[in-house]
Write an enzyme that holds these catalytic residues in place. Structure first.
Site, PDB file in Angstrom:
ATOM      1  N   ARG A 230      -7.644  18.576  29.020  1.00 12.07           N
ATOM      2  CA  ARG A 230      -7.252  19.358  27.816  1.00 12.07           C
ATOM      3  C   ARG A 230      -8.078  20.485  27.763  1.00 12.07           C
ATOM      4  O   ARG A 230      -9.327  20.176  27.529  1.00 12.07           O
ATOM      5  CB  ARG A 230      -6.935  18.573  26.887  1.00 12.07           C
ATOM      6  CG  ARG A 230      -5.859  17.371  26.833  1.00 12.07           C
ATOM      7  CD  ARG A 230      -4.601  18.428  26.771  1.00 12.07           C
ATOM      8  NE  ARG A 230      -3.481  17.531  26.853  1.00 12.07           N
ATOM      9  CZ  ARG A 230      -2.627  17.072  27.716  1.00 12.07           C
ATOM     10  NH1 ARG A 230      -3.109  17.505  28.989  1.00 12.07           N
ATOM     11  NH2 ARG A 230      -1.460  16.483  27.301  1.00 12.07           N
ATOM     12  N   HIS A 278      -1.740  24.900  34.011  1.00 10.90           N
ATOM     13  CA  HIS A 278      -1.447  23.513  33.548  1.00 10.90           C
ATOM     14  C   HIS A 278      -0.566  22.914  34.235  1.00 10.90           C
ATOM     15  O   HIS A 278       0.506  22.679  33.961  1.00 10.90           O
ATOM     16  CB  HIS A 278      -1.033  23.484  31.834  1.00 10.90           C
ATOM     17  CG  HIS A 278      -1.148  22.197  31.330  1.00 10.90           C
ATOM     18  ND1 HIS A 278      -1.539  21.684  30.085  1.00 10.90           N
ATOM     19  CD2 HIS A 278      -0.896  20.845  31.954  1.00 10.90           C
ATOM     20  CE1 HIS A 278      -1.500  20.469  29.855  1.00 10.90           C
ATOM     21  NE2 HIS A 278      -1.209  19.970  30.939  1.00 10.90           N
TER      22      HIS A 278
HETATM   23  P1  NAP Z   1      -6.609   7.242  29.660  1.00  9.43           P
HETATM   24  O1  NAP Z   1      -6.361   6.268  30.643  1.00  9.43           O
HETATM   25  O2  NAP Z   1      -6.589   7.130  28.378  1.00  9.43           O
HETATM   26  O3  NAP Z   1      -8.271   7.756  30.029  1.00  9.43           O
HETATM   27  C1  NAP Z   1      -8.917   8.378  29.216  1.00  9.43           C
HETATM   28  C2  NAP Z   1     -10.232   8.240  29.422  1.00  9.43           C
HETATM   29  O4  NAP Z   1     -11.176   9.078  28.640  1.00  9.43           O
HETATM   30  C3  NAP Z   1     -10.856   6.835  29.122  1.00  9.43           C
HETATM   31  O5  NAP Z   1     -11.737   6.311  30.218  1.00  9.43           O
HETATM   32  C4  NAP Z   1     -11.413   6.845  27.954  1.00  9.43           C
HETATM   33  O6  NAP Z   1     -12.598   5.902  27.631  1.00  9.43           O
HETATM   34  C5  NAP Z   1     -11.891   8.104  27.912  1.00  9.43           C
HETATM   35  N1  NAP Z   1     -12.322   8.579  26.618  1.00  9.43           N
HETATM   36  C6  NAP Z   1     -11.640   9.148  25.419  1.00  9.43           C
HETATM   37  N2  NAP Z   1     -12.361   9.575  24.640  1.00  9.43           N
HETATM   38  C7  NAP Z   1     -13.965   9.551  24.883  1.00  9.43           C
HETATM   39  C8  NAP Z   1     -14.734   9.978  24.169  1.00  9.43           C
HETATM   40  N3  NAP Z   1     -14.809  10.442  23.003  1.00  9.43           N
HETATM   41  N4  NAP Z   1     -15.978   9.819  24.954  1.00  9.43           N
HETATM   42  C9  NAP Z   1     -15.984   9.358  26.431  1.00  9.43           C
HETATM   43  N5  NAP Z   1     -14.878   8.874  26.835  1.00  9.43           N
HETATM   44  C10 NAP Z   1     -13.893   9.104  26.314  1.00  9.43           C
HETATM   45  O7  NAP Z   1      -5.802   8.774  30.436  1.00  9.43           O
HETATM   46  P2  NAP Z   1      -5.564   9.214  31.452  1.00  9.43           P
HETATM   47  O8  NAP Z   1      -4.101   8.693  31.815  1.00  9.43           O
HETATM   48  O9  NAP Z   1      -6.738   9.033  32.561  1.00  9.43           O
HETATM   49  O10 NAP Z   1      -5.189  10.817  31.097  1.00  9.43           O
HETATM   50  C11 NAP Z   1      -6.444  11.583  30.971  1.00  9.43           C
HETATM   51  C12 NAP Z   1      -5.810  12.892  30.100  1.00  9.43           C
HETATM   52  O11 NAP Z   1      -5.715  13.703  31.461  1.00  9.43           O
HETATM   53  C13 NAP Z   1      -4.828  12.976  29.363  1.00  9.43           C
HETATM   54  O12 NAP Z   1      -4.998  12.548  27.907  1.00  9.43           O
HETATM   55  C14 NAP Z   1      -4.104  14.340  29.402  1.00  9.43           C
HETATM   56  O13 NAP Z   1      -4.917  14.908  28.508  1.00  9.43           O
HETATM   57  C15 NAP Z   1      -4.771  14.617  30.763  1.00  9.43           C
HETATM   58  N6  NAP Z   1      -3.684  15.142  31.870  1.00  9.43           N
HETATM   59  C16 NAP Z   1      -3.712  16.359  32.210  1.00  9.43           C
HETATM   60  C17 NAP Z   1      -2.478  16.884  32.928  1.00  9.43           C
HETATM   61  C18 NAP Z   1      -2.527  18.080  33.557  1.00  9.43           C
HETATM   62  O14 NAP Z   1      -1.675  18.416  34.213  1.00  9.43           O
HETATM   63  N7  NAP Z   1      -3.498  19.055  33.425  1.00  9.43           N
HETATM   64  C19 NAP Z   1      -1.708  15.803  33.585  1.00  9.43           C
HETATM   65  C20 NAP Z   1      -1.936  14.285  33.049  1.00  9.43           C
HETATM   66  C21 NAP Z   1      -2.908  14.134  32.259  1.00  9.43           C
HETATM   67  P3  NAP Z   1     -12.234   4.234  27.538  1.00  9.43           P
HETATM   68  O15 NAP Z   1     -11.525   3.817  28.881  1.00  9.43           O
HETATM   69  O16 NAP Z   1     -13.530   3.700  27.282  1.00  9.43           O
HETATM   70  O17 NAP Z   1     -11.421   4.205  26.389  1.00  9.43           O
HETATM   71  C1  GLV Z   2       0.079  16.732  31.069  1.00  4.54           C
HETATM   72  O1  GLV Z   2      -0.592  17.593  30.759  1.00  4.54           O
HETATM   73  C2  GLV Z   2      -0.043  15.419  30.635  1.00  4.54           C
HETATM   74  O2  GLV Z   2      -0.439  15.058  29.575  1.00  4.54           O
HETATM   75  O3  GLV Z   2       0.611  14.666  31.571  1.00  4.54           O
END
Ligand code: NAP
Ligand code: GLV
Length: 315
Positions: A230, A278
């Site tokens: 993000r 994005h």
């Molecule tokens: P997720 O499974 O919830 O993973 C988030 C990770 O971040 C977890 O490992 C969490 O740690 C860690 N985290 C959160 N807060 C933290 C902190 N303060 N310090 C250290 N680690 C922290 O989410 P995901 O499915 O992988 O997705 C991650 C993010 O990618 C989404 O929230 C979204 O913003 C972004 N995204 C972007 C796109 C795009 O097209 N650019 C698409 C999809 C998603 P723990 O596991 O220990 O809780």
């Molecule tokens: C895209 O940014 C998502 O959070 O899936």
């Protein structure tokens, strides 16, 4: 009466309605904002919903995020309390993100921008390449997306380390956790990938202090940043200053503090920045609608929902 509404002001909702109708022909699907009686709506699926919109539906049972991130939904000051928010955790979206991360790690590693520039100028100039094992990729946010990208980069021969709030066990990946291990993680990292969610704790975390703690032992003499998590996690003026001072070698950014990125941003034309609007990992309507409807069926059969957001943690 039970109806489903899509609240997707920045997307064309038509393909979403069609995809959901295909999966669930009997479901009563409404379009926002003229979806008929708000009392009938029990399920809402949202992407960047305007603030104060979801509270219009007094009988909501589940809110679905049509993406993996939920910051826009949680940022609504009048978001109905006590209703589960289910986010996307789906192999299709995960694969797309890993493609983006692998593509950009390789693009920097193989110096593709230099090769493209040479082609434009008709310069035949082979230059030395180094092994993947010469580089350590550090992934901040070793969650669903980070862990998949980490596995795929490890298979390609990169050293991979990861950092998250809790310790993870991903084969071949060294895991660091929490504030106390953050600096050690940064000190090992030549290419930093951020897949962190936008929360109060991650706001502005990618700043000059962090960038100056990254390894300088990699083949380019300065680290590289890839942010596809993000934009709120990054301080864009700090990134530009570090690129200009040489503290950062190059950056790939898919997300920005303000989207669309204003035309006045210096990031657009910086010679060491690659940017995408994005689009690192799209949500595919058919796949996500199948996922959403499977969850509705679980819920209506009295089974537990999966991938429910922890509102307190903010992701
Ligand atoms: P997720 O499974 O919830 O993973 C988030 C990770 O971040 C977890 O490992 C969490 O740690 C860690 N985290 C959160 N807060 C933290 C902190 N303060 N310090 C250290 N680690 C922290 O989410 P995901 O499915 O992988 O997705 C991650 C993010 O990618 C989404 O929230 C979204 O913003 C972004 N995204 C972007 C796109 C795009 O097209 N650019 C698409 C999809 C998603 P723990 O596991 O220990 O809780
Ligand atoms: C895209 O940014 C998502 O959070 O899936």
């Amino acid at each position: 009466m039970s109806a489903f509404v899509f609240v997707t002001p920045t997307w064309d909702a038509e393909p979403w309605c069609k995809a959901l109708q295909k999966v669930a022909p009997k479901l009563d699907i409404r379009l926002w904002p003229n979806g008929g009686k708000v009392e009938y709506v029990t399920y809402a699926a949202a992407w960047l919903p305007p603030p104060n919109e979801l509270r219009r539906f007094p009988n909501l049972k589940i809110i679905f995020s049509l993406g993996a991130g939920v910051d826009a939904i949680l940022g609504d000051p009048t978001l109905p309390q006590g209703i589960p928010i289910v986010r996307v955790n789906d192999a299709d979206l995960t694969n797309r993100m890993s493609e983006y991360i692998v593509l950009n790690v390789l693009m920097h590693h193989r110096q593709q921008r230099r090769i493209d520039e040479n082609q434009r100028n008709k310069i035949w100039q082979p230059f030395p390449q180094h092994a993947a094992s010469a580089i350590t990729v550090g992934i901040m946010g070793l969650g669903v997306l980070g862990a998949d990208a980490a596995r795929k980069l490890h298979v390609m021969g990169f050293n991979v380390v990861g950092w998250s709030r809790s310790l993870k066990h991903v084969e071949g990946v060294k895991s660091f956790a929490g504030a106390s291990e953050f600096d050690r993680f940064l000190g090992e990292t030549d290419i930093l990938v951020s897949l962190l969610p936008a929360t109060a704790d991650t706001d502005g975390i990618i700043n000059s202090t962090l960038l100056n703690k990254l390894s300088r032992r990699g083949p380019f003499g300065a680290p590289i940043l890839i942010n596809a998590g993000r934009g709120r996690a990054q301080v864009e003026d700090d990134i530009l200053a570090c690129l200009d001072s040489g503290a950062l070698y190059a950056a790939t950014l898919d997300v920005f503090r303000k989207e669309p990125l204003p035309v006045t941003s210096k990031l657009w034309s910086h010679p060491r920045v690659s940017l995408t609007p994005h689009m690192a990992a799209d949500s595919d309507p058919e796949t996500i609608c199948r996922y959403v409807y499977a969850q509705i069926e679980r819920f209506e059969n009295g089974e537990a929902l999966v991938n429910v957001v922890d509102r307190l943690n903010g992701y």
